[in-house]
Design a protein around this motif. Structure first.
Motif: not given
Length: 320
Positions: A67-68, A279-283, A319-320
């Motif tokens: 996901k990251i 996600s790849s946009d943030g946590i 998490l940005m």
């Protein structure tokens, strides 16, 4: 028609179809995965009151990393980087396994006796356990069941912070009774690649600063480049992201008797999570602070991730 989701395993398999070197890497991973799945579940017998460190934990780490990274990035991953992520996700907690024979040998060593002496000075569950063991060894009256529980508490406390550095020991047939069961197939892999697997797996409980300092940025294998530092960061992140409500083994806790005060903060940390979006946009993690009797211990989680921002009203970490 819905596009099929690409996983790290399917990506490795796709590359293996046309790259013989990666095909061999995939074979090594598939064998090691089955070994770890079979034996890592035994960790609950040694750490009954800790959050689960089984094959599902490894799968959750891989899922979080996927996901990251996001689908586009996974498609760009080299075969060797993909292999290392998968291998280390399954290998990173093997150091939590220890045998009866190892404990017998350890107990008489100067280092362990120094650990017991230091533990007896503590005013917590570990300190009480160490003092009960001391009384039992002196024949000063302590029930058999109290001794049994105290020994388990002491061994959990001793092995927990050392489990990262123990990975090589546990999976080496020359140094461990588990080595023949968990050793990495080295018929194809050079020693330096196996060394990277050990180092990256060990790094999952290092600080991010230590990973930056100790892990090389890039290396190569065959025609591909790989990135130990990136893989170590991803394993560290995936491990931290496995924080959902079901991380504790209820059967293990009941067998032991209760959760134990040392793990209460960790238990409520997981129980308090109400949103966990990766996600790849943030946590984004949102927790119900009313379930956190030891809020200060929970808040210390954020110190592991300097990029987290915290809204203390409802304990929201992003998490940005």
């Amino acid at each position: 028609m819905k596009t099929r989701r690409i996983t790290l395993e399917t990506h490795l398999h796709k590359i293996a179809e046309y790259d013989e070197t990666v095909k061999n890497l995939e074979s090594v991973f598939n064998i090691q995965k089955q070994k770890v799945i079979r034996y890592i579940g035994s960790v609950v017998t040694s750490f009954p009151t800790y959050s689960t460190h089984d094959a599902v934990h490894s799968m959750n780490i891989i899922s979080a990393i996927e996901k990251i990274l996001g689908q586009k990035t996974i498609k760009k991953m080299s075969g060797i980087d993909t292999f290392l992520i998968l291998m280390c996700a399954y290998m990173h907690d093997t150091g939590m396994l220890y045998s009866d024979e190892e404990v017998k040998q350890l107990w008489e060593t100067e280092g362990f006796q120094d650990f017991l002496t230091s533990a007896r000075k503590r005013e917590d569950e570990v300190g009480r356990a160490a003092r009960k063991i001391d009384k039992a060894e002196k024949g000063e009256g302590c029930s058999v069941l109290e001794v049994r529980r105290s020994v388990a508490v002491i061994l959990m406390e001793y092995f927990r912070p050392r489990h990262g550095q123990r990975i090589k020991h546990v999976t080496d047939a020359r140094t461990s009774e588990f080595g023949s069961l968990l050793s990495i197939d080295d018929s194809f892999l050079p020693d330096r690649i196996i060394h990277n697997i050990y180092r990256i797996s060990m790094a999952h409980n290092w600080s991010f600063e230590d990973i930056l300092k100790e892990m090389p940025l890039a290396d190569s294998f065959g025609v591909e480049e790989f990135h130990p530092r990136m893989v170590a960061y991803l394993i560290r992140m995936g491990d931290l992201c496995d924080m959902d409500n079901n991380r504790f083994n209820g059967v293990g806790i009941k067998v032991f008797g209760n959760l134990g005060e040392e793990n209460l903060a960790h238990y409520f940390k997981h129980k308090s999570v109400e949103t966990l979006h990766i996600s790849s946009d943030g946590i984004v993690v949102v927790a119900n602070t009313s379930l956190l009797p030891l809020i200060s211990s929970f808040m210390s989680f954020s110190t592991c991730l300097p990029l987290f921002t915290i809204d203390t009203v409802n304990w929201c970490a992003v998490l940005m």
